[in-house]
Enzyme design. Structure first.
Site, PDB file in Angstrom:
ATOM      1  N   GLU A  69      43.837  75.603 -61.315  1.00 21.51           N
ATOM      2  CA  GLU A  69      43.633  75.663 -59.861  1.00 21.51           C
ATOM      3  C   GLU A  69      42.274  76.314 -59.657  1.00 21.51           C
ATOM      4  OE1 GLU A  69      42.850  76.896 -56.487  1.00 21.51           O
ATOM      5  OE2 GLU A  69      44.279  78.494 -56.942  1.00 21.51           O
ATOM      6  N   CYS A 103      39.871  81.051 -52.999  1.00 20.47           N
ATOM      7  CA  CYS A 103      39.513  79.669 -53.324  1.00 20.47           C
ATOM      8  C   CYS A 103      39.713  78.765 -52.124  1.00 20.47           C
ATOM      9  CB  CYS A 103      40.322  79.176 -54.518  1.00 20.47           C
ATOM     10  SG  CYS A 103      42.095  79.389 -54.326  1.00 20.47           S
TER      11      CYS A 103
END
Length: 462
Positions: A69, A103
């Site tokens: 991820e 993120c």
């Protein structure tokens, strides 16, 4: 760890080993006893991990599973129907919470030019109210970035934008931040998304004005960054929601709300393309990826009997709609040696609604001749020496471990997203093993603030 042990998990099952990625992390990833890696971090490091894992196979002779991820060039589009006060609040949260070090944080704000002047004036005023300082104080809005190198890289980017003649608005740093790695919240007006060469992981928001008729081009430019983690839209026009959601490629989509803080069980989280391999954390497919091979009796994690796309409602608070969607990943590169192998690969590809890209081998045409019932409109071929430049989203392989290892190394050296590789031998296929369907699927979570349309009742008639 204490909670896991209290729940009954044996003490030796889970270990916590803090340390730098360059030392502890690299040693673990490269160790032959590690049979799976779950990573959260930068795209560059994820690619390095993938290349390291490509140098070996698991003890069962399969590709070592990797769940990565990574980052995103996350955008939010705001049209002239949006409620400006709500947009400003959601932008501040999305761009500057955690000093922009999520993120999922907002990097690019695209504002329709009809409302841009008023909205940006409000946003500049709101940024002036942010308090920078030690995050252990409740009245602090923006804390430091992670280290001095990160601060220097962010400031270098801001200076580069200034040198390019772009309009840069930056808060002054208060005197009490002189001993920390603080970067002041910054607003930069850009004339093209292409000016952004990489993700800037900090409290920096880039603003792009667009004309209403250019919205499709803006969405294409967002997609062209190659990332696909989070995306936001502020509008109170249903047709715009449908248009944008159908065109944008991102793992988590948010309408009329902020784009950070996904909730487990409500918004399964994770991106696609350069933003990660999938599957989504908190989603129904996650644990399946940790299996190197699929026992014959194990069903797929999603019921595909009715075809794709699959849409499932998710629980959430009143006034918010949350959906989980499963779609075909795209194109699957297939290497087949036997008729059984080709049939198994095409079966997996077609069950998941994908297209097959068959690697040309001496026996391919004869194998295809034996599968005359195949829908040839969903099958293409590619020469083996052209694979490095071909476009595909997952790989199915039939062959021995040496050939699989060679293929893994070759694919790890490619530019672009990390692709999953499933390899089975001809014998294992003959004995009933089959390819997992989950790596051939894309997951998208859509979260809509359904209460937002009430901000201006007249717009609900549009």
């Amino acid at each position: 760890l204490r909670l896991l042990h209290a729940a009954g998990l044996p003490g030796g099952v889970v270990q916590l080993l803090p340390g730098d990625g360059e030392t502890v992390g690299a040693a673990l990833v490269g160790h032959r006893e590690i049979n799976g890696v779950m990573f959260t971090g930068s795209t560059a490091v994820a690619r390095h991990i993938a290349a390291t894992l490509a140098e070996r196979l698991s003890r069962d002779g399969a590709t070592v599973p990797l769940i990565a991820e990574t980052g995103g060039q996350n955008a939010m589009v705001v049209d002239s129907s949006a409620l400006a006060e709500q947009v400003v609040y959601d932008v501040l949260t999305s761009a500057f919470d955690s000093a922009g070090q999520r993120c999922s944080a907002l990097r690019i704000l695209c504002v329709q030019d009809d409302c841009a002047d008023r909205l940006l004036n409000m946003l500049r005023g709101a940024i002036q109210e942010l308090r920078i300082g030690n995050p252990d104080r409740l009245n602090t809005d923006v804390g430091p970035v992670i280290d001095g190198e990160a601060a220097r890289n962010i400031e270098d980017h801001i200076q580069k934008m200034r040198d390019a003649g772009l309009n840069v608005v930056q808060l002054p740093l208060p005197s009490h931040t002189q001993y920390g790695t603080f970067v002041a919240p910054t607003l930069i007006e850009i004339d093209s998304i292409s000016r952004l060469e990489r993700e800037v992981f900090g409290p920096v928001l880039h603003v792009l004005r667009y004309k209403r008729e250019d919205l499709p081009k803006v969405l294409d430019q967002v997609n062209a960054t190659g990332y696909g983690l989070t995306f936001g839209l502020h509008t109170r026009i249903d047709e715009t929601v449908e248009q944008v959601m159908a065109r944008i490629r991102a793992g988590n989509l948010y309408v009329n709300r902020n784009i950070v803080g996904a909730v487990v069980g409500v918004q399964p989280f994770g991106g696609e393309a350069l933003s990660g391999t999938g599957p989504k954390a908190g989603g129904p497919l996650y644990l399946y990826r940790l299996l190197s091979t699929r026992p014959p009796e194990m069903a797929a994690g999603i019921d595909l009997s009715a075809g794709l796309p699959v849409t499932l409602p998710l629980p959430g608070p009143t006034g918010e709609s949350n959906e989980y969607n499963v779609l075909p990943r795209g194109t699957v590169l297939c290497f087949a040696r036997t008729e059984a192998g080709l049939r198994a690969q095409l079966d997996a590809v077609f069950k998941t609604g994908n297209r097959a890209l068959l690697a040309e081998t001496p026996q391919l045409q004869s194998l295809l001749a034996k599968t005359d019932s195949v829908d040839r409109t969903r099958v293409d071929t590619v020469a083996k020496n052209q694979i490095d430049g071909a476009a595909f989203d997952a790989v199915l392989f039939e062959g021995d471990s040496d050939a699989l290892l060679e293929l893994n190394r070759r694919l790890a050296a490619r530019e672009g997203p990390i692709v999953s590789v499933q390899g089975l031998t001809s014998d294992s296929l003959a004995h009933g093993l089959h390819y997992a369907l989950e790596p051939l699927l894309l997951e998208r979570a859509v979260s809509i603030n359904t209460a937002a349309a009430g901000g201006n009742a007249s717009l609900m008639t549009i």
